[in-house]
Design a protein around this motif. Structure first.
Motif, PDB file in Angstrom:
ATOM      1  N   SER A 212       3.560   4.661 -20.387  1.00 11.86           N
ATOM      2  CA  SER A 212       4.687   3.770 -20.082  1.00 11.86           C
ATOM      3  C   SER A 212       5.586   3.606 -21.313  1.00 11.86           C
ATOM      4  O   SER A 212       5.115   3.297 -22.411  1.00 11.86           O
ATOM      5  CB  SER A 212       4.167   2.396 -19.633  1.00 11.86           C
ATOM      6  OG  SER A 212       5.254   1.506 -19.519  1.00 11.86           O
ATOM      7  N   SER A 213       6.894   3.784 -21.091  1.00  9.21           N
ATOM      8  CA  SER A 213       7.871   3.646 -22.181  1.00  9.21           C
ATOM      9  C   SER A 213       8.430   2.227 -22.267  1.00  9.21           C
ATOM     10  O   SER A 213       9.093   1.877 -23.243  1.00  9.21           O
ATOM     11  CB  SER A 213       9.046   4.593 -21.925  1.00  9.21           C
ATOM     12  OG  SER A 213       9.693   4.215 -20.705  1.00  9.21           O
ATOM     13  N   LYS A 273       5.548  -8.030 -12.908  1.00  4.05           N
ATOM     14  CA  LYS A 273       4.532  -7.315 -13.696  1.00  4.05           C
ATOM     15  C   LYS A 273       4.840  -5.813 -13.697  1.00  4.05           C
ATOM     16  O   LYS A 273       4.261  -5.040 -12.954  1.00  4.05           O
ATOM     17  CB  LYS A 273       3.135  -7.570 -13.105  1.00  4.05           C
ATOM     18  CG  LYS A 273       2.575  -8.951 -13.300  1.00  4.05           C
ATOM     19  CD  LYS A 273       1.992  -9.264 -14.694  1.00  4.05           C
ATOM     20  CE  LYS A 273       0.960  -8.407 -15.298  1.00  4.05           C
ATOM     21  NZ  LYS A 273       1.059  -7.269 -15.992  1.00  4.05           N
ATOM     22  N   ALA A 275       4.455  -3.988 -16.412  1.00  2.77           N
ATOM     23  CA  ALA A 275       3.633  -3.340 -17.441  1.00  2.77           C
ATOM     24  C   ALA A 275       2.547  -2.481 -16.820  1.00  2.77           C
ATOM     25  O   ALA A 275       2.026  -2.782 -15.746  1.00  2.77           O
ATOM     26  CB  ALA A 275       2.995  -4.401 -18.332  1.00  2.77           C
ATOM     27  N   LYS A 337      -2.382  -3.264  -2.650  1.00  4.86           N
ATOM     28  CA  LYS A 337      -2.242  -4.117  -3.846  1.00  4.86           C
ATOM     29  C   LYS A 337      -1.493  -5.404  -3.525  1.00  4.86           C
ATOM     30  O   LYS A 337      -1.752  -6.446  -4.128  1.00  4.86           O
ATOM     31  CB  LYS A 337      -1.547  -3.331  -4.969  1.00  4.86           C
ATOM     32  CG  LYS A 337      -2.504  -2.326  -5.609  1.00  4.86           C
ATOM     33  CD  LYS A 337      -1.886  -1.432  -6.654  1.00  4.86           C
ATOM     34  CE  LYS A 337      -2.953  -0.427  -7.127  1.00  4.86           C
ATOM     35  NZ  LYS A 337      -2.456   0.597  -8.021  1.00  4.86           N
ATOM     36  N   ASN A 349       5.864   3.040  -7.069  1.00  5.25           N
ATOM     37  CA  ASN A 349       6.426   4.311  -7.543  1.00  5.25           C
ATOM     38  C   ASN A 349       5.360   5.381  -7.598  1.00  5.25           C
ATOM     39  O   ASN A 349       4.265   5.178  -8.106  1.00  5.25           O
ATOM     40  CB  ASN A 349       7.193   4.229  -8.870  1.00  5.25           C
ATOM     41  CG  ASN A 349       6.650   3.298  -9.917  1.00  5.25           C
ATOM     42  OD1 ASN A 349       7.369   2.902 -10.814  1.00  5.25           O
ATOM     43  ND2 ASN A 349       5.383   2.937  -9.825  1.00  5.25           N
ATOM     44  N   GLY A 359       8.504   7.089 -18.504  1.00  6.21           N
ATOM     45  CA  GLY A 359       9.386   7.696 -19.506  1.00  6.21           C
ATOM     46  C   GLY A 359      10.769   8.078 -19.021  1.00  6.21           C
ATOM     47  O   GLY A 359      11.711   8.094 -19.805  1.00  6.21           O
ATOM     48  N   LYS A 381      17.216   3.395 -13.988  1.00  9.64           N
ATOM     49  CA  LYS A 381      16.313   2.233 -13.911  1.00  9.64           C
ATOM     50  C   LYS A 381      17.067   0.905 -13.985  1.00  9.64           C
ATOM     51  O   LYS A 381      16.691  -0.071 -13.344  1.00  9.64           O
ATOM     52  CB  LYS A 381      15.238   2.320 -15.001  1.00  9.64           C
ATOM     53  CG  LYS A 381      14.127   3.302 -14.621  1.00  9.64           C
ATOM     54  CD  LYS A 381      13.044   3.471 -15.671  1.00  9.64           C
ATOM     55  CE  LYS A 381      11.972   4.423 -15.136  1.00  9.64           C
ATOM     56  NZ  LYS A 381      11.010   4.883 -16.137  1.00  9.64           N
TER      57      LYS A 381
HETATM   58  O1  PMT Z   1       7.600   2.008 -18.539  1.00 12.50           O
HETATM   59  P1  PMT Z   1       8.256   3.215 -17.876  1.00 12.50           P
HETATM   60  O2  PMT Z   1       8.082   4.477 -18.684  1.00 12.50           O
HETATM   61  O3  PMT Z   1       9.686   2.933 -17.516  1.00 12.50           O
HETATM   62  O4  PMT Z   1       7.491   3.497 -16.520  1.00 12.50           O
HETATM   63  C1  PMT Z   1       7.547   2.564 -15.483  1.00 12.50           C
HETATM   64  C2  PMT Z   1       6.174   2.356 -14.824  1.00 12.50           C
HETATM   65  C3  PMT Z   1       5.762   3.608 -14.074  1.00 12.50           C
HETATM   66  C4  PMT Z   1       5.117   1.993 -15.869  1.00 12.50           C
HETATM   67  C5  PMT Z   1       6.328   1.135 -13.845  1.00 12.50           C
HETATM   68  O5  PMT Z   1       7.320   1.426 -12.946  1.00 12.50           O
HETATM   69  C6  PMT Z   1       5.021   0.789 -13.139  1.00 12.50           C
HETATM   70  O6  PMT Z   1       4.665   1.367 -12.140  1.00 12.50           O
HETATM   71  N1  PMT Z   1       4.293  -0.232 -13.683  1.00 12.50           N
HETATM   72  C7  PMT Z   1       2.996  -0.634 -13.188  1.00 12.50           C
HETATM   73  C8  PMT Z   1       1.941   0.282 -13.724  1.00 12.50           C
HETATM   74  C9  PMT Z   1       0.543  -0.126 -13.276  1.00 12.50           C
HETATM   75  O7  PMT Z   1      -0.205  -0.582 -14.063  1.00 12.50           O
HETATM   76  O8  PMT Z   1       0.353   0.007 -12.001  1.00 12.50           O
HETATM   77  P2  PMT Z   1      -1.085  -0.293 -11.266  1.00 12.50           P
HETATM   78  O9  PMT Z   1      -0.851   0.255  -9.906  1.00 12.50           O
HETATM   79  O10 PMT Z   1      -2.207   0.247 -12.071  1.00 12.50           O
HETATM   80  O11 PMT Z   1      -1.173  -1.862 -11.253  1.00 12.50           O
HETATM   81  C10 PMT Z   1      -0.657  -2.640 -10.174  1.00 12.50           C
HETATM   82  C11 PMT Z   1      -0.083  -3.932 -10.700  1.00 12.50           C
HETATM   83  O12 PMT Z   1      -1.143  -4.710 -11.295  1.00 12.50           O
HETATM   84  C12 PMT Z   1       0.986  -3.773 -11.751  1.00 12.50           C
HETATM   85  O13 PMT Z   1       1.996  -4.724 -11.541  1.00 12.50           O
HETATM   86  C13 PMT Z   1       0.243  -4.064 -13.059  1.00 12.50           C
HETATM   87  O14 PMT Z   1       1.116  -4.628 -14.039  1.00 12.50           O
HETATM   88  C14 PMT Z   1      -0.820  -5.051 -12.612  1.00 12.50           C
HETATM   89  N2  PMT Z   1      -2.047  -5.013 -13.411  1.00 12.50           N
HETATM   90  C15 PMT Z   1      -2.823  -3.905 -13.455  1.00 12.50           C
HETATM   91  C16 PMT Z   1      -3.998  -3.912 -14.184  1.00 12.50           C
HETATM   92  C17 PMT Z   1      -4.354  -5.072 -14.900  1.00 12.50           C
HETATM   93  N3  PMT Z   1      -5.449  -5.122 -15.628  1.00 12.50           N
HETATM   94  N4  PMT Z   1      -3.555  -6.145 -14.844  1.00 12.50           N
HETATM   95  C18 PMT Z   1      -2.403  -6.147 -14.121  1.00 12.50           C
HETATM   96  O15 PMT Z   1      -1.660  -7.122 -14.086  1.00 12.50           O
END
Ligand code: PMT
Length: 400
Positions: A212-213, A273, A275, A337, A349, A359, A381
């Motif tokens: 992640s960027s 969220k 991140a 989720k 995404n 990125g 974005k």
């Molecule tokens: O940063 P970029 O390079 O622009 O890329 C963007 C991105 C792809 C990182 C962004 O668009 C994205 O998809 N972010 C979420 C990434 C992620 O962790 O997805 P996940 O499907 O694993 O998690 C689902 C959700 O739970 C997310 O909102 C995540 O922040 C949250 N989570 C996950 C794990 C954790 N321990 N705690 C959380 O809060």
């Protein structure tokens, strides 16, 4: 916001190439764009380039009626929410100032009630010429808006004022114009946005992280700010500048991020969220650099706390927006989720999409809620973030 219609009037100067880029940027920003060209503009670029970029017919001749039920220049004049003349030559400025209507562009501009913006591009001496100045003054008094040209190297070899404003800057101005015409939907709301990766230490020189960027999260933070919110951005390790008028808190690990978000959760109205939080971290981070040994090695991992799930369980009044980064069956996992984390929206995404994910400057997402799903094409974005939050705030907050 309903899709706004921008009519681009392209007149003949070397800056026509910038008008092609402007068309593309406006389309990426989700405007419906139609293009008119003068004959001299067609000496620089063919209408086909604009047709391909705008995905609409291009209008070049007042007498070439595409639909016999309509008179094209009147129809276009009524269709537009905003008309931009870019590049605007000294010639078209002169014609407009004198009410001359002798081609597609000038007849349409005389017939419209839409606001007209003029983006001049010409040689520095032409721009300073008294007749051109006089004509511009007449147009200002008539209520037209000028997008001032920049200074710099001009195609004619001179350095000075006369360069057409950059397509990105014009697009941002158009976005602002339509946003400001509407009340700021997040005014008074406190928004926490998380962005970037987390970094989980193995020892003082090694860590587990992801690609992640932070671009998506920073774009969400900026969009929330532009829609009027008071934004706190909790950022993992990224190399991005802090956006203006946003409070930034830098964190390293999932545990740091959890603490930073939880300690502000009660006062928050919305948490986004974005991140990419580590799901696992080394069970024991070594104090000193681990020395290599003969043979293989294994690191024991333990689960981190799921921050979004924790927020979902403690939710009182907050609106929770999560992301889902998937590589397969993206929508199915995204819907899962939404439920398992008790979120209100999940922005799904597929990170294997070449136009999106980690990125990239663009992303391709589907917004999932309990009311339904909405898909977005590949968008910058920043533009995407603006559209997502505009849509969500229209659904969630009463603007009456
Ligand atoms: O940063 P970029 O390079 O622009 O890329 C963007 C991105 C792809 C990182 C962004 O668009 C994205 O998809 N972010 C979420 C990434 C992620 O962790 O997805 P996940 O499907 O694993 O998690 C689902 C959700 O739970 C997310 O909102 C995540 O922040 C949250 N989570 C996950 C794990 C954790 N321990 N705690 C959380 O809060």
């Amino acid at each position: 916001m309903e899709q706004k219609k921008v009519l681009l009037a392209v007149t003949g100067g070397i800056a026509v190439y910038k008008a092609v880029a402007l068309t593309s940027k406006l389309v990426q920003a989700n405007f419906d764009v139609k293009v008119m060209m003068t004959e001299s503009a067609q000496q620089f670029v063919t209408p086909l380039s604009f047709q391909a970029m705008s995905r609409n017919d291009v209008y070049v001749d007042t007498f070439d009626e595409k639909d016999s039920a309509k008179i094209a220049h009147i129809d276009l004049a009524d269709w537009a929410d905003l008309i931009i003349v870019a590049p605007a030559t000294a010639n078209v400025i002169g014609k407009l100032a004198n009410g001359i209507a002798d081609d597609m562009i000038t007849t349409t501009l005389l017939a419209t009630e839409a606001p007209i913006w003029i983006a001049p591009a010409m040689n520095v001496h032409m721009y300073a010429n008294r007749a051109v100045e006089r004509n511009m003054q007449v147009l200002r008094e008539d209520g037209l808006t000028f997008i001032e040209p920049g200074e710099g190297y001009l195609a004619c070899g001179y350095v000075g004022k006369g360069r057409m404003e950059e397509p990105e800057a014009i697009t941002e101005r158009v976005v602002r114009y339509f946003t400001e015409a509407n009340p700021l939907p997040l005014k008074g709301k406190r928004v926490i946005v998380t962005a970037g990766p987390t970094l989980e230490r193995i020892d003082p020189v090694r860590y587990i992280s992801n690609f992640s960027s932070g671009k998506m999260g920073f774009a969400m933070a900026e969009a929330a700010r532009d829609l009027g919110a008071d934004v706190t951005l909790v950022a993992g390790p990224v190399s991005l500048d802090t956006p203006a008028r946003i409070q930034r808190i830098d964190v390293e690990s999932a545990a740091d991020m959890l603490e930073a978000v939880l300690s502000r959760y009660d006062e928050a109205d919305i948490v986004i969220k974005s991140a990419a939080v580590a799901d696992y971290r080394p069970k024991h981070a070594a104090d000193q650099k681990m020395k290599k040994q003969e043979g293989d090695a294994a690191i024991e991992l333990e689960r981190t706390t799921d921050i979004l799930k924790t927020l979902g369980a403690q939710k009182t009044h907050q609106l929770l927006i999560g992301f889902a980064a998937e590589t397969n069956d993206a929508l199915t996992y995204g819907r899962g989720k939404l439920e398992s984390k008790n979120a209100d929206y999940i922005i799904v995404n597929d990170v294997t999409n070449p136009d999106g994910g980690f990125g990239n400057d663009t992303n391709v997402v589907t917004l999932v809620s309990r009311e339904g799903e909405k898909s977005y094409p590949a968008l910058d974005k920043r533009m995407l973030a603006h559209q997502l939050l505009t849509y969500i705030s229209e659904k969630e907050f009463d603007h009456s």
